[in-house]
Design a protein around this motif. Sequence first.
Motif: not given
Length: 265
Positions: A13-18, A23-24, A256-260
């Motif tokens: 998660l240090s990758d800004p794209a990730r 966030a999305e 990401l899965a939890d976020a979605a």
Amino acid sequence: MQHALYVAPFAELSDPARMIDLAEAAEGGGWDGLFLWDHVHRDPGEVRDIADVWTMLAAVAVRSWRLRLGPMVTPISRRRIAPLVRQTVTLDHLSAGRLVVGLGLGVDTAGELTRFGEVVDPVARGAILDEGADLLARAWSGQHVSHRGPNFTVDGVTFSPTPLQAPRIPLWFAARDRALRPVRRAARYDGMFIIEVDVTLLQRALDEVVAVRGSLDGFDVAVRVSPFDDPALLDVPGVTWALHSYPPDAEAAWVLADAAAGPPR
């Protein structure tokens, strides 16, 4: 009760794209906030890749429209006050008034303070935090600031623009375990992020907030949600935010899965 993801901009998660993807996904999943750890160094055996929290928050701000966001928490003792004023106000405008600023003493884990010659003594850091928080709030107000203190100098400056949020950007303060001085500090402002407590200690802290403020009205109380925390903390009257925490080396796909999937309701 509002629910936020609480993640470190480390490792994958240090990758800004990730982080933008996260966030999305959080927006789409119905989360209320995304808060990021603020660190500059960790044990290399734990994690090596670390991103700048302010740059990451700016990326989150421009790719979201509803999420509350902010650093949780920033130690003022390793910040300079003028850049911090400018960074926070710019981010408040960039996010259309969604910024929350979390402040705390910071920690010396793996020498995060000592390796860079920062102040280590906790009493001294507490004094810096108190002076700096007051200055930050004054600077945000648009008033002409003249201050010569033991830790900061502002020699007659009016900061402009001011934040979109009024009366100021919300200031939350870190508290943990049995310590009540951080709780009293938080009570003078807008919120508290408290960790390493059980229900009894949390209620004790909330009683202290009421003793300072007179009530919990208009005061946010955020608690950490993790495998190490009692889920009963969320049932304590007065708790307004659940910050769902992930380890510093969390895999991006997991978060990401939890976020979605969205927060528990």
